[in-house]
Design a protein around this motif. Structure first.
Motif, short mmCIF file in Angstrom:
data_model
loop_
_atom_site.label_atom_id
_atom_site.label_comp_id
_atom_site.label_asym_id
_atom_site.label_seq_id
_atom_site.Cartn_x
_atom_site.Cartn_y
_atom_site.Cartn_z
N ASP A 1 1.47 6.41 -6.77
CA ASP A 1 0.30 7.21 -7.13
C ASP A 1 0.47 8.69 -6.78
O ASP A 1 -0.26 9.53 -7.29
CB ASP A 1 -0.95 6.68 -6.41
CG ASP A 1 -1.39 5.34 -6.95
OD1 ASP A 1 -0.89 4.94 -8.02
OD2 ASP A 1 -2.24 4.69 -6.29
N GLU A 2 1.43 9.00 -5.92
CA GLU A 2 1.58 10.38 -5.46
C GLU A 2 1.75 11.37 -6.62
O GLU A 2 1.03 12.38 -6.66
CB GLU A 2 2.75 10.47 -4.49
CG GLU A 2 2.78 11.74 -3.68
CD GLU A 2 3.85 11.69 -2.61
OE1 GLU A 2 4.68 12.61 -2.62
OE2 GLU A 2 3.85 10.76 -1.81
N ASN B 1 1.02 3.98 -2.90
CA ASN B 1 0.81 5.41 -2.63
C ASN B 1 1.98 6.23 -3.15
O ASN B 1 1.78 7.32 -3.69
CB ASN B 1 0.63 5.66 -1.12
CG ASN B 1 -0.71 5.17 -0.63
OD1 ASN B 1 -1.62 4.94 -1.41
ND2 ASN B 1 -0.82 5.02 0.68
N GLU C 1 0.84 -1.21 0.00
CA GLU C 1 0.00 0.00 0.00
C GLU C 1 0.87 1.26 0.00
O GLU C 1 0.62 2.20 -0.76
CB GLU C 1 -0.90 -0.01 1.24
CG GLU C 1 -1.85 1.15 1.33
CD GLU C 1 -2.69 1.12 2.59
OE1 GLU C 1 -3.18 2.18 2.98
OE2 GLU C 1 -2.84 0.03 3.18
#
Length: 132
Positions: free
Chosen positions: A70-71, A67, A63
């Motif tokens: 995806d940031e 993240n 996760e």
């Protein structure tokens, strides 16, 4: 006689000591056996707990990694949203300015019409007074 008593006493003591050592050795063997059984029974539980912990940790790490990936996308998305909001705001302000300009034009036209109407009325009054 006393030597015999002493020898018997020592013999009994030695027997008791031997019995005590045997009893302790038996207890230790039983404890070791129980400990071994408990450890065997614990192994699946410990393994399951460790597996669950590892799964949770791996999931959390995945996760965090996702993240991290995806940031930049999230930042780009946020930037795009902000840009769209700015564009909408500019468009809204432009429309409001156009509406204000239109209102001012209408107000000005009404004022000009009144001034014109007053001039005509004034001229008419003047003509009427001149005719009299």
């Amino acid at each position: 006689h006393e030597l015999k008593k002493r020898a018997e006493k020592l013999e009994r003591r030695a027997k008791r000591g031997e019995e005590e050592r045997r009893r302790q050795a038996g207890q230790k063997a039983e404890e070791d056996e129980r400990r071994a059984i408990n450890e065997e029974e614990e192994k699946p539980r410990v393994k399951k707990r460790a597996d669950n912990y590892n799964k949770r940790r791996a999931s959390k790490e995945a996760e965090i990694e996702q993240n991290r990936k995806d940031e930049p996308l999230a930042k780009m998305e946020r930037r795009r949203e902000l840009e769209q909001m700015r564009e909408r705001s500019k468009e809204m302000n432009r429309r409001l300015d156009e509406e204000d300009d239109l209102r001012e034009d209408i107000q000005m036209q009404k004022t000009m019409d009144r001034v014109e109407s007053n001039k005509k009325a004034s001229a008419k009054l003047k003509r009427n007074e001149d005719e009299k």
